[in-house]
Design an enzyme around this catalytic site. Structure first.
Site, PDB file in Angstrom:
ATOM      1  N   ASP A 197      37.324  42.379  32.371  1.00 16.96           N
ATOM      2  CA  ASP A 197      36.015  42.015  31.735  1.00 16.96           C
ATOM      3  C   ASP A 197      35.419  43.080  30.601  1.00 16.96           C
ATOM      4  O   ASP A 197      36.093  44.169  30.712  1.00 16.96           O
ATOM      5  CB  ASP A 197      35.085  41.578  32.837  1.00 16.96           C
ATOM      6  CG  ASP A 197      35.090  42.778  33.714  1.00 16.96           C
ATOM      7  OD1 ASP A 197      35.490  43.587  33.681  1.00 16.96           O
ATOM      8  OD2 ASP A 197      34.323  42.521  34.879  1.00 16.96           O
ATOM      9  N   ASP A 232      27.177  41.765  45.517  1.00 14.10           N
ATOM     10  CA  ASP A 232      27.071  40.280  45.944  1.00 14.10           C
ATOM     11  C   ASP A 232      28.470  39.718  46.073  1.00 14.10           C
ATOM     12  O   ASP A 232      28.571  38.552  46.036  1.00 14.10           O
ATOM     13  CB  ASP A 232      26.354  39.550  44.609  1.00 14.10           C
ATOM     14  CG  ASP A 232      26.723  39.737  43.553  1.00 14.10           C
ATOM     15  OD1 ASP A 232      27.799  40.263  43.261  1.00 14.10           O
ATOM     16  OD2 ASP A 232      25.942  39.370  42.697  1.00 14.10           O
ATOM     17  N   HIS A 249      30.767  39.699  44.199  1.00 13.20           N
ATOM     18  CA  HIS A 249      31.602  39.314  42.709  1.00 13.20           C
ATOM     19  C   HIS A 249      32.768  39.876  42.464  1.00 13.20           C
ATOM     20  O   HIS A 249      32.847  41.238  42.752  1.00 13.20           O
ATOM     21  CB  HIS A 249      30.530  39.026  41.503  1.00 13.20           C
ATOM     22  CG  HIS A 249      30.285  40.398  41.096  1.00 13.20           C
ATOM     23  ND1 HIS A 249      28.912  40.847  40.855  1.00 13.20           N
ATOM     24  CD2 HIS A 249      30.919  41.099  40.124  1.00 13.20           C
ATOM     25  CE1 HIS A 249      28.796  41.919  40.181  1.00 13.20           C
ATOM     26  NE2 HIS A 249      30.166  42.220  39.791  1.00 13.20           N
ATOM     27  N   GLU A 304      30.099  35.773  38.857  1.00 14.84           N
ATOM     28  CA  GLU A 304      28.884  35.931  39.424  1.00 14.84           C
ATOM     29  C   GLU A 304      28.780  34.921  40.616  1.00 14.84           C
ATOM     30  O   GLU A 304      29.352  33.752  40.463  1.00 14.84           O
ATOM     31  CB  GLU A 304      27.705  35.965  38.864  1.00 14.84           C
ATOM     32  CG  GLU A 304      27.680  36.999  37.481  1.00 14.84           C
ATOM     33  CD  GLU A 304      27.439  38.368  37.835  1.00 14.84           C
ATOM     34  OE1 GLU A 304      27.759  38.830  39.116  1.00 14.84           O
ATOM     35  OE2 GLU A 304      26.719  39.318  37.169  1.00 14.84           O
TER      36      GLU A 304
HETATM   37  N1  LIG Z   1      32.492  43.936  36.354  1.00 20.52           N
HETATM   38  C1  LIG Z   1      32.539  44.922  37.201  1.00 20.52           C
HETATM   39  C2  LIG Z   1      33.338  44.604  38.311  1.00 20.52           C
HETATM   40  O1  LIG Z   1      34.585  44.411  37.999  1.00 20.52           O
HETATM   41  C3  LIG Z   1      33.053  45.715  39.404  1.00 20.52           C
HETATM   42  O2  LIG Z   1      33.953  45.390  40.539  1.00 20.52           O
HETATM   43  C4  LIG Z   1      31.509  45.941  39.784  1.00 20.52           C
HETATM   44  C5  LIG Z   1      31.272  46.822  40.678  1.00 20.52           C
HETATM   45  O3  LIG Z   1      31.132  48.181  40.297  1.00 20.52           O
HETATM   46  P1  LIG Z   1      31.163  49.436  41.062  1.00 20.52           P
HETATM   47  O4  LIG Z   1      32.672  49.578  41.340  1.00 20.52           O
HETATM   48  O5  LIG Z   1      30.793  50.394  40.182  1.00 20.52           O
HETATM   49  O6  LIG Z   1      30.448  49.309  42.211  1.00 20.52           O
HETATM   50  O7  LIG Z   1      30.811  46.331  38.707  1.00 20.52           O
HETATM   51  C6  LIG Z   1      31.039  45.301  37.449  1.00 20.52           C
HETATM   52  O8  LIG Z   1      30.382  44.173  37.724  1.00 20.52           O
END
Ligand SMILES: N[C@@H]1[C@@H](O)[C@H](O)[C@@H](COP(=O)(O)O)O[C@@H]1O
Length: 380
Positions: free
Chosen positions: A72, A141, A143, A148
């Site tokens: 993304d 959450d 995702h 989402e």
């Molecule tokens: N798009 C990214 C996800 O790909 C990632 O998994 C998530 C969790 O981030 P973190 O690993 O910093 O908790 O953050 C963002 O939403």
């Protein structure tokens, strides 16, 4: 589903990095047979990237024939913004290994036509032969990528509005200022992830434990998009102890026992060889698919029609699609032995004294066949 539990984040990251290295080595990538790796951003994979870089520097692995696709990218911040996922990836991984820049793919959140960018991204994944291993993290959450809660489980790469929870969580990278956090992003879809031959998810910390519990112990639910992994044939989640806090003790014990039993019995839990070596040329006859004219791949029927959410039972669908529609297929008459004489029948012939119904009965087949079907003539 495989759930690998390690004592802490470092051990979990080491497991994932070593696993990826082993997968690439076993795959034995070449320019015409690259290993296609899907990659995430966020804090979860940081340890994995660090260890992969260490392993590269120690000469344990080469990324020369590895092609990557990131999950993304934010919409609307410059590519060189400190918090763009382009910056993140080059800073934490790509700049430190021998990957070819032309083999790196990251969605362009500033593309003039975002929809076209998404369509093209899916096409590039396809023309690269599909993703061999998609590494992912999850949000609190549940995702995956930026899919989402409420995302379609059949979704593909597209524009996505971020949930307030995600904006809040990611504000830590934007000076804790909600206004600075982009509210939209481009993201691969749930289906895009599920189409990878293997999906590996790294989860650590207590704040992800509820998401992990929902995704492992409860049903497939679009409100926790990681749960869609239950539909994948080769999913693996690697987590630390803290991330298991919401799981039932018996769940944790069971998944730990799988590893223990395998070790005690002296066998490895490995993927089918076709997944490990990638789509190579099988000995048996197979259909040849020319993917976007770039890569001549030999794929057997099972692989080319692997199950998806939209087509969960390809065999059945295939049979149904070739079957003649019932309305066109006189199946019973075909199966009747030619020796049996078919005798025209009508209800009237089964009534002892049919004279009482004269005038109200449908003409017999013999009458119809002779073109004499005049109800009036049969009647009074
Ligand atoms: N798009 C990214 C996800 O790909 C990632 O998994 C998530 C969790 O981030 P973190 O690993 O910093 O908790 O953050 C963002 O939403």
């Amino acid at each position: 589903m495989r759930l690998i539990i390690r004592d802490d984040t470092e051990a979990a990251s080491f497991y994932v990095a070593s696993y990826i290295v082993e997968r690439i080595k076993h795959f034995d990538p070449a320019p015409a047979h690259p290993f296609v790796l899907g990659l995430p951003t966020g804090s979860s994979p940081l340890g994995v990237y660090r260890i992969l870089v260490e392993k590269y520097k120690a000469g344990e692995i080469s990324f020369e024939n590895v092609v990557t696709f990131n999950m993304d990218e934010y919409i609307g911040i410059p590519r060189d913004h400190p918090q763009s996922y382009h910056t993140f990836m080059w800073q934490h991984f790509f700049s430190h290994v021998n990957i070819h820049p032309r083999n790196v793919h990251i969605l362009d959140g500033n593309a003039p036509n975002l929809e076209a960018e998404c369509v093209e991204y899916e096409a590039k994944i396809k023309s690269s032969g599909g993703i061999d291993l998609f590494l992912a993290g999850i949000g609190e959450d549940g995702h995956i990528a930026f899919n989402e809660p409420g995302s379609s489980l059949a979704s593909r790469t597209r524009v996505k509005t971020l949930a307030y929870d995600t904006v809040l969580a990611n504000s830590r990278f934007f000076n804790d200022d909600l206004d600075q956090v982009p509210k939209m992003a481009l993201t691969v879809g749930v289906q895009t992830v599920l189409e990878a031959r293997e999906v590996v998810v790294i989860v650590h910390g207590a704040r992800k434990s509820l998401a992990l519990q929902r995704c492992i112990e409860q049903g497939v639910n679009h409100m926790w998009t990681l749960s869609s992994l239950q539909l994948h044939p080769h999913p693996m989640i690697v987590c630390d102890e803290d991330a298991t806090l919401e799981l039932q003790v018996k769940t944790v014990k069971y998944f730990k026992s799988i590893e223990q039993v395998a070790r005690a019995q002296g066998f490895e839990q490995i993927l089918p060889s076709k997944i490990r070596t990638g789509p190579s040329k099988p000995a048996l006859p197979a259909q040849t698919i020319l993917v976007n004219g770039e890569r001549d791949r030999h794929v057997d029927a099972a692989e080319s029609e692997s199950p998806t959410i939209l087509a969960p039972q390809p065999t059945t669908s295939r049979l149904l699609s070739v079957a003649t529609p019932a309305s066109e297929c006189p199946i019973r008459s075909r199966s009747v032995s030619p020796d049996i004489e078919l005798v025209p029948d009508r209800m009237a012939s089964r009534i002892a004294d049919s004279s009482v119904f004269r005038g109200r009965l449908t003409p017999g087949p013999e009458v119809q066949a002779n073109g004499l079907a005049r109800v009036n003539a049969v009647g009074a």
